[in-house]
Structures are given as structure tokens and as C-alpha cells.
Design a protein around this motif. Structure first.
Motif, PDB file in Angstrom:
ATOM      1  N   ARG A 101       0.844  -1.206   0.000  1.00 23.57           N
ATOM      2  CA  ARG A 101       0.000   0.000   0.000  1.00 23.57           C
ATOM      3  C   ARG A 101       0.876   1.253   0.000  1.00 23.57           C
ATOM      4  O   ARG A 101       0.592   2.220  -0.694  1.00 23.57           O
ATOM      5  N   GLN A 102       1.942   1.217   0.781  1.00 16.21           N
ATOM      6  CA  GLN A 102       2.867   2.346   0.827  1.00 16.21           C
ATOM      7  C   GLN A 102       3.433   2.625  -0.569  1.00 16.21           C
ATOM      8  O   GLN A 102       3.438   3.757  -1.043  1.00 16.21           O
ATOM      9  N   TRP A 103       3.894   1.567  -1.217  1.00 14.12           N
ATOM     10  CA  TRP A 103       4.528   1.759  -2.525  1.00 14.12           C
ATOM     11  C   TRP A 103       3.525   2.311  -3.533  1.00 14.12           C
ATOM     12  O   TRP A 103       3.776   3.293  -4.211  1.00 14.12           O
ATOM     13  N   MET A 104       2.363   1.655  -3.608  1.00 12.19           N
ATOM     14  CA  MET A 104       1.412   2.036  -4.651  1.00 12.19           C
ATOM     15  C   MET A 104       0.788   3.395  -4.381  1.00 12.19           C
ATOM     16  O   MET A 104       0.611   4.197  -5.306  1.00 12.19           O
ATOM     17  N   THR A 105       0.452   3.673  -3.104  1.00 10.08           N
ATOM     18  CA  THR A 105      -0.152   4.983  -2.841  1.00 10.08           C
ATOM     19  C   THR A 105       0.883   6.099  -2.997  1.00 10.08           C
ATOM     20  O   THR A 105       0.528   7.212  -3.367  1.00 10.08           O
ATOM     21  N   HIS A 106       2.151   5.781  -2.713  1.00 10.56           N
ATOM     22  CA  HIS A 106       3.160   6.814  -2.961  1.00 10.56           C
ATOM     23  C   HIS A 106       3.268   7.069  -4.454  1.00 10.56           C
ATOM     24  O   HIS A 106       3.168   8.193  -4.922  1.00 10.56           O
ATOM     25  N   LYS A 107       3.432   5.988  -5.188  1.00 12.84           N
ATOM     26  CA  LYS A 107       3.653   6.110  -6.630  1.00 12.84           C
ATOM     27  C   LYS A 107       2.520   6.863  -7.325  1.00 12.84           C
ATOM     28  O   LYS A 107       2.751   7.748  -8.146  1.00 12.84           O
TER      29      LYS A 107
END
Lengths: 283, 164, 419
Positions: C359-365
Motif C-alpha cells: 500500500r505504501q509503494w502504490m499509494t506513494h507512486k
């Protein structure tokens, strides 16, 4: 990669500046304060709430908030709790040792947001270290503020840090210090209980108060709620958060928190700005 | 001789009795007396019959837990405007800790036997008292839990190793 | 046909170091992409295949370290190139979730492939870099840094999505309150020869992210490969100057139309899509407790492949190493938010569960990047889809959340920009 590259003097934010430890003060078990002076003699200007990346050469680098007086830039002060391998090694350093400093980094406490208001500081144990420069500055400019209340909690009576400061602040007629401990030997005359009880006891005008909170993240929410019960709304509560800052300059990604990097957009936040994300688990 | 009317006013001025129905207030006041304790005095001790509860008017009271192999430990202090003592509400009506005056403490002491008898006879009175006690108990419980969280999450500092 | 599975090959040793020390004129170092856009565009030109060799030779003659696509270890790998024959002539790739294969083409197209596991970031933001070395000295400690490489780089074959990725990393490393001096040194003087894609890969979705397939900005020269040559557009004055030195002729109207048709056909060929990408920040930040995060965490191995192949992921960590002389080297290396230790603070990791790390990776991206840098962190290159060992597909994850979003009332407010 072991040949010595050419020495370069430049403003590379990734390269530390050498500082010499001039004095080591044992605060409590496992917590020590360093007074430092730049090897090149230059003063170190910072604003209350900012932090440095501190390197022990050969060991590693950690973020440490600055706990000294911003009106005395010739002496840099760091208070460090030995909790991991780097800080444990740092605990072994003596006066005269050289360490590396990068900084100051981060968004400072917005002292001007409190002008004309009552001010309450809420913190515990080593959380007093990042608040200390702000408290000193507020007391320097005492006439700019209403009542000043310091709520400080520790585990026990042997865990109280900055005791000299607390005595000095308590001795002032214009400052209230609510010191509270979780337990004490029978006969102790001070307050025993949580910091929340100290907030409840504080003589402040809630709706005209600005709060500066430095607690562990597990307790920040409780502090904000308790302040809310006293009429201090989240838009007047400033908190510090904690992530593992690695670069200090927003380039390494480690301390990301939603739309911000804590090292440059924080670690000080107004609570209402982060309230929504703060309640998302593991975010 | 205790002046009942004066006590009723004193009781009404305490936060515990804020906005209390005058009839209830009068009934409670009938079980009420003033008391003064000096520094170091015990208000009650663990194991003794819980025959009262206390409204603090002035002063600081330390709640202590007796530790068999050492000095008692203060776990909480209470001050002006607070109440303490709920063992009087729950069988077997014995105190589960010590309470000691830290300085000169003025309290309103409510006779538990008197109150329990009146509450049994008047369930509305009982409800009113429970309604005022429960939030205080809940808040103390919640705050104790947060204190556990604080103590449990505080990093354990590594002690400096002795040199050599 | 070669099969490399879904594991990025090991990086080859970077072969060019101090032995190339030729310098180039300062004006080439200082040229900013599109600085001369007002004087553009000169008429497109046509470069023959020999002309492409001449381009390579001219870049070398001007002192550039020229990097371009090559075939190595069964994949398209960016590496040093000298002549056209070093490029993947006659090769193409077939990509899908968790799968990548090189195949022979039935023609001799030079740029008839799409993007491989490498992104240009490895040259601008190296995977491993010494930040400084400290040695005991007169003042207690002497700290020194490595000199930046004097030789500027030229990238040949940069796709539109990669131009966008470079522009995004420029924002991260050059346009914030702090500048990364290492990135800046590599970025300065960089000469970019872009290529408009003649085909889209199976995991491409640059069209959705408004990042391609046509190179619009950020290049010195842009090529479109035609049947018998390359249509060339100059994006900067120094691009135009270089083009003038190459054997070329003006492109005909028909050739220009052919080039436009090729790009249009590529745009219509995208293997993946994310409709309405502008709505992603509100969608994702409004669904931080969506059950889909649990579902994807069942598949995600937390291997971090997606972050390593992503052309915009920039996270790093540092390691201090010592030697017997008492010297310390601080080395920076790429890190990944999929590592548990990435968020470690005393007491434990902030994001211990794979669910929160994905979730961190995708929401950051796709979401918080917009608040941080004014642009999405995704260029639609599709690398994270191709190189995921289990084929997790960011476009599919978006679609799943979009298909069943949390009720608006239950969603936390979208966060504001950093104050």
C-alpha cells in the motif's frame, strides 16, 4: 573503493561537519548529553525543533534533535538515549572525541503561532530534549506569551532529565511546571500519575492556548484528546512524529508519511494537518 | 456539633456534586462529615473495612500499594476536586490499597454504611451515585491503561558499560 | 527465443571509469532541455541508418560516454554503445505480467523493442555510490568526497516514458529544498536522444499516464524509426547543431505523416490501461483500508523487484564500513520500501505487514507523489508488471479498488500538501 579521494570543501548536504565533544553529561541511566563545538570554530545556527544527523565515524549515523539554546550557537547540544547499536557506541565516547554533524534539518516549532496565547508544553522522559530549545526561547521572550505551563512526565523519580532546568523554571513566578511520575516511594510529595492528569491540572485558558507536544507516537493521540478536553483544539496542537530518517534532506524516502517527508516537512506538524493519516494503521 | 446546612453547601461546591438534584444532595449530606488529615496520616489502609469514600477539598492524597519486601509505592496522587475510594460500593467492602495524606488534606467523608442503606432503600439515589462514580472509574481505568502503554513502549535504555 | 524469467539480470560492471577524461565544451554542460523551445521546431529531418552510426560517432567525438540499448543476458540492457551494431538490431521483446522474452524480428529494426529491466536512473542515480570517506587526520578527522566523473553522458534510445521518469527524478533530486550533488553532476550536460516507440509492449500504459508514446519534451534529438531511416526532430539548439553535422535531408511530408501514424498506432496498442489517472490520488487515499490490500498481500513476495526496475523509485539507504586504518566509507545504495527494515525505528517497523508495504509503494507512486512533486510517480512503463515474479499488475490493482471503492463517508479526507 578505499583510495582516499581528493579533499573537497563544499556544501554537500550528505557530508558531515566534524564537531568535537567538549563535555559529556550523564542525565539518567542510558541517557547522556553532549556539548559540542565545530572543529572549524564556526557557530551552529538552528531553530528550536530542528534535528541533526549525527555520525560516529565507523559506527553509523542517527537523527538526534537539538536540545541546546538557539541563542548560544557556539555550543551545539544533543541529548541521546542509548537504545540501539549506534547510540550504545556513542555512549562510550568521551570529551575530545570527534563526531560528524549534518544539519540542521526539519521544520522547527512555530513559536510565532503561540504569540499572545497561553502556552502548554506536554512531554515525557527524553521528549523534553527537542522541546527544551523552544521552552528556552519562549522564556527568553516571556512577555510575548500568556501563561506558560510545562507538563513533564517520567517513569520514576530517578528518570527526571534536565533537573537543573526544571528547578530553574519552577522557581520562576511566571512559569508553571507540572512534573509527574508513574510511581514513587512512599513519602514523595510530588505528583504521581500520567501526563494526562497533569494536563487536567494545568491552569490554562484552553480556547486561548497553543500546545507543543513531544510524546511517543503511542501517547500523542492521548495527549491531543486530553488537550481537547481542556478546550485546546487540534488546530492549536503542534506535535512531533518519528520515522527512521536516513538522509535528513528528503531524498532517501525512508521517513515518508503520506504527502510529506518527515525530515523536511516535519517532524513538527500541526495535529489537524495529519489527523486523518495518523489514524490509518501501519501507514 | 456538625452543622448540616453548612455541609450541604460545602458538598454542593465540590465538582462531584455539580448540578446534583437538591433532594439527592440533602440525602447524601446526611451521611457526610468534614475531616482533616495531617501529612503522613493514613486515610485508610489495605484490608480495613471500606466504610467511607472521600471528596478532596484541599490537599494531595497519595494512593499507595504496600509491597511486602520494601517501602510502599505511590501509584497515583489525587488533588483538590477529585474523589477516591470505591471499595465501599463493592462487596466485601474492604480497601484494596492505602491512602495517605501528602500534606494537610481537607476532605468530605461520606459514611458508606449510611449511604449503602439509603441507596438500598432508594434505587434512584443509588442510580444517581453510580452515574457519578462510573465515569470517574472509567477514566482512571483508561488512564491506567495508557500508563501501561507508555511504560511498555518506552525504549529500554542500554546502561553504560563500566570502563576497563 | 530467450527466456530470462522474471528476475532482473545482475548489473554488468560499469566499464567506463577514469580512463575517459576528455572534456566537452561548457556550453554543452549547461544546456537545459528545451531551453531553446521558442526557436523550435526546425523542420524534421531524415537520417539514414548510416546517419545513425554518424550520430554515435559524433557523440563519441564530442567526448560523451554514449549509453544505449544492448542485448545482454537475454534482455534489453542499457550499456555503452559505439556503433549501430551494438544496438538490438532485429530484436524485439514480448512482455506480460511476470514474463519477459526477447525474440527475433523479421526485419532489422534498431529500436523495435520496448523497455527492459534497466531504467536510465542507474546512470543518473547509481545503485551504489560512495558518498564520502573519512580518515583520521590532524583535526581529528579528514573527510573527502570522490570527484564527479568529468565525462558527460549521452543516452541513446530514451523512450517517452523514460523522459518523463527523468523529469520526475529531476523534481526529486534537483528542484526541492536540497539538491543531490551526485545526480546534478551526472545530469548536467546529459545529451538525450529519444526514440518514439514503434510498438507498445504487453505491459505498457504510458498513454494512460500521459507519458507517451511520443517524446514531447526533455530531449536533444528524437528519432522515429521508419522503414528506411529515422525521422529526426531537434528539441534543443545543441541537438540541432549536432544534427547539422550528420548526413541528413529534410523529411518529406509523407515521411512526417508516416512517423505520426507510427506513434498513433503505438498509442492504440497499449497492453494495459489506467483510465482517469488524475482521479487516483483521491481514489487510493480514500481507500487505505480497502480489502484489496489484503488480497494483493497474499500474492506479494515483498521482493522489491518493482522498486528496483521502476524508473522513478529513488529510495536509498547508507552503510558505513571501516578498514584497519581507521577510515570510514559511507556508501549509498538503492533501498526498497518493501523491506521490513525500511521503516524500522526503535521498537519495530512502522509497516511490518506486506499489506502496508505494498500500500505504501502504490499509494506513494500514484497518489502522495502528486502532493509531493506535482506529478504522478508512474510513467506507465510497465516494468513493475513485467518484472514482478508473481505478476502483480498495478493497473489491475487500481481497477479492483475502483470497482468497489469504500463509501465516500467512510474514507479519510485526502491529505493536504505538505505545509
Amino acid at each position: 573503493m578505499d583510495a582516499m579521494p581528493a579533499p573537497v570543501r563544499h556544501a554537500d548536504p550528505m557530508v558531515p561537519r566534524p564537531f568535537r565533544i567538549t563535555r559529556v553529561i550523564r542525565e539518567i541511566d542510558g541517557v547522556f548529553t553532549w556539548r559540542l563545538a565545530a572543529v572549524d570554530g564556526a557557530p551552529f545556527d538552528f531553530r528550536p525543533g530542528q534535528f541533526n544527523m549525527v555520525t560516529q565515524f565507523g559506527v553509523g549515523e542517527i537523527p538526534v534533535s537539538i536540545s541546546g539554546d538557539c541563542r548560544r550557537p557556539e555550543t551545539l547540544v544533543h541529548t541521546i538515549r542509548a537504545v540501539g547499536p549506534v547510540t550504545e557506541a556513542m555512549q562510550g565516547l568521551r570529551a575530545g572525541a570527534i563526531v560528524g554533524i549534518r544539519g540542521p534539518f526539519g521544520r522547527p516549532w512555530p513559536i510565532d503561532a503561540a504569540i499572545g496565547s497561553d502556552v502548554i508544553f506536554v512531554t515525557s522522559t527524553i521528549g523534553l530534549a527537542p522541546l527544551r530549545p523552544l521552552i528556552l526561547e519562549v522564556l527568553h521572550r516571556r512577555q510575548d506569551f500568556g501563561k506558560v505551563v510545562i507538563c513533564y512526565g517520567t517513569r520514576g523519580i530517578h528518570d527526571i532529565m534536565f533537573e537543573e532546568d526544571l528547578h530553574a523554571w519552577r522557581a520562576r513566578f511566571d512559569t508553571n511546571v507540572h512534573l509527574t511520575v508513574h510511581s514513587a516511594p512512599s513519602g514523595y510529595r510530588g505528583r504521581v500519575g500520567g501526563v494526562a492528569a497533569a494536563i487536567h491540572a494545568a491552569r490554562i485558558d484552553g480556547p486561548a492556548t497553543v500546545a507543543f507536544v513531544c510524546r511517543s507516537e503511542a501517547l500523542t493521540r492521548q495527549a491531543v484528546n486530553t488537550l481537547g478536553e481542556r478546550g485546546v483544539t487540534p488546530d492549536r496542537v503542534w506535535v512531533t512524529l518519528e520515522r527512521n530518517m536516513k538522509c535528513g534532506i528528503g531524498l532517501c524516502g525512508h521517513c515518508q508519511f503520506g504527502p510529506s517527508f518527515m525530515c523536511k516537512d516535519g517532524p513538527v506538524y500541526r495535529f489537524d494537518e495529519i489527523e486523518a493519516l495518523y489514524s490509518v494503521r501501519e501507514f | 456539633m456538625v452543622n448540616i446546612v453548612g455541609l450541604e453547601d460545602t458538598l454542593a461546591a465540590h465538582p462531584f456534586a455539580a448540578d446534583m438534584d437538591p433532594d439527592v444532595l440533602r440525602t447524601i449530606a446526611g451521611c457526610c462529615s468534614n475531616a482533616i488529615y495531617h501529612p503522613g496520616d493514613y486515610l485508610f489502609r489495605e484490608g480495613e473495612p471500606a466504610d467511607a469514600f472521600f471528596l478532596i477539598r484541599h490537599g494531595q492524597v497519595a494512593l499507595e500499594i504496600h509491597v511486602p519486601q520494601g517501602a510502599p509505592i505511590v501509584v497515583e496522587t489525587l488533588e483538590d476536586g477529585e474523589i477516591f475510594g470505591w471499595s465501599w460500593m463493592l462487596a466485601p467492602y474492604t480497601w484494596s490499597n492505602d491512602a495517605r495524606a501528602n500534606d494537610q488534606v481537607r476532605v468530605l467523608k461520606l459514611d458508606a454504611t449510611c449511604l449503602r442503606r439509603k441507596m438500598e432503600a432508594d434505587r434512584a439515589l443509588g442510580y444517581e451515585l453510580y452515574r457519578r462514580f462510573l465515569p470517574v472509574m472509567a477514566q482512571r481505568l483508561a488512564s491506567s491503561r495508557m500508563r501501561i502503554v507508555e511504560l511498555a513502549t518506552e525504549p529500554r535504555p542500554i546502561r553504560a558499560r563500566p570502563k576497563g | 527465443m530467450q527466456h530470462v524469467g522474471a528476475e532482473p539480470p545482475d548489473p554488468p560492471a560499469l566499464r567506463h571509469t577514469a580512463d575517459r577524461s576528455r572534456r566537452i565544451a561548457l556550453d554543452q554542460c549547461a544546456a537545459a532541455p528545451n531551453a531553446d523551445a521558442s526557436r523550435m521546431p526546425p523542420a524534421p529531418a531524415l537520417l539514414t541508418r548510416d546517419g545513425l552510426d554518424a550520430l554515435l560517432a559524433a557523440l563519441h567525438a564530442d567526448g560523451f560516454r554514449v549509453l544505449g540499448p544492448t542485448v545482454q543476458d537475454g534482455a534489453i540492457i542499457y550499456d555503452d554503445v559505439v556503433r549501430v551494431a551494438d544496438l538490438p538490431v532485429g530484436w524485439t521483446d514480448r512482455q506480460d505480467g511476470g514474463s519477459y522474452r526477447l525474440e527475433r524480428r523479421d526485419d532489422t529494426a534498431v529500436f523495435g523493442h520496448t523497455v527492459g529491466p534497466y531504467a536510465w536512473k542507474r546512470f543518473l542515480h547509481p545503485p551504489l555510490l560512495r558518498l564520502w570517506r573519512a580518515e583520521p587526520g590532524a583535526d581529528g578527522v579528514e573527510i573527502a568526497t570522490d570527484a564527479h566523473a568529468a565525462q558527460p553522458m549521452a543516452f541513446l534510445g530514451v523512450r517517452a516514458c523514460e523522459l518523463q521518469a527523468i523529469a520526475i527524478q529531476d523534481k526529486v533530486f534537483l528542484h526541492g529544498p536540497f539538491v543531490d550533488p551526485h545526480y546534478k553532476a551526472r545530469r548536467q550536460g546529459l545529451f538525450i536522444v529519444a526514440v518514439n516507440c514503434g510498438q507498445a509492449g504487453g505491459t505498457c500504459f504510458c498513454a494512460s499516464m500521459q507519458a507517451g508514446p511520443k517524446a514531447e519534451a526533455g530531449f536533444d534529438l528524437a528519432l522515429t524509426e521508419l522503414a528506411d531511416g529515422f525521422l529526426v526532430e531537434a528539441g534543443t539548439a545543441r541537438g540541432a547543431v549536432l544534427l547539422d553535422r550528420l548526413p541528413h535531408r529534410p523529411a518529406s511530408e509523407e515521411e512526417q505523416q508516416q512517423a505520426a501514424a507510427i506513434v498513433a498506432a503505438t498509442a492504440a496498442q497499449m497492453g494495459r490501461h489506467i483510465p482517469d489517472a488524475a482521479a487516483l490520488p483521491a481514489l487510493l487515499l480514500g481507500n487505505l483500508d480497502h480489502p484489496r490490500w489484503d488480497a494483493v498481500a497474499q500474492r506479494c513476495l515483498s521482493c522489491g523487484n518493482c522498486t528496483q526496475v521502476c524508473p522513478t523509485c529513488f529510495c536509498t539507504n547508507v552503510t558505513d564500513t571501516t578498514d584497519l586504518t581507521g577510515a570510514t566509507d559511507r556508501t549509498r545504495r538503492w533501498d526498497s520500501c518493501f523491506a521490513v527494515d525500511f521503516s524500522y525505528i526503535h521498537g519495530g517497523a512502522v509497516r511490518p505487514a506486506p499489506r502496508s508495504r505494498y500500500r505504501q509503494w502504490m499509494t506513494h507512486k500514484l497518489a502522495s507523489w502528486v502532493a509531493q512533486f506535482g506529478t504522478s510517480g508512474c510513467t506507465g512503463c510497465g516494468r513493475c508488471v513485467t518484472w514482478c515474479p508473481v505478476g502483480i499488475d498495478i493497473t489491475e490493482e487500481v481497477a479492483a479498488i475502483r470497482a468497489a471503492p469504500a463509501p465516500a463517508a467512510a474514507a479519510p479526507a485526502a491529505p493536504q500538501s505538505p505545509p
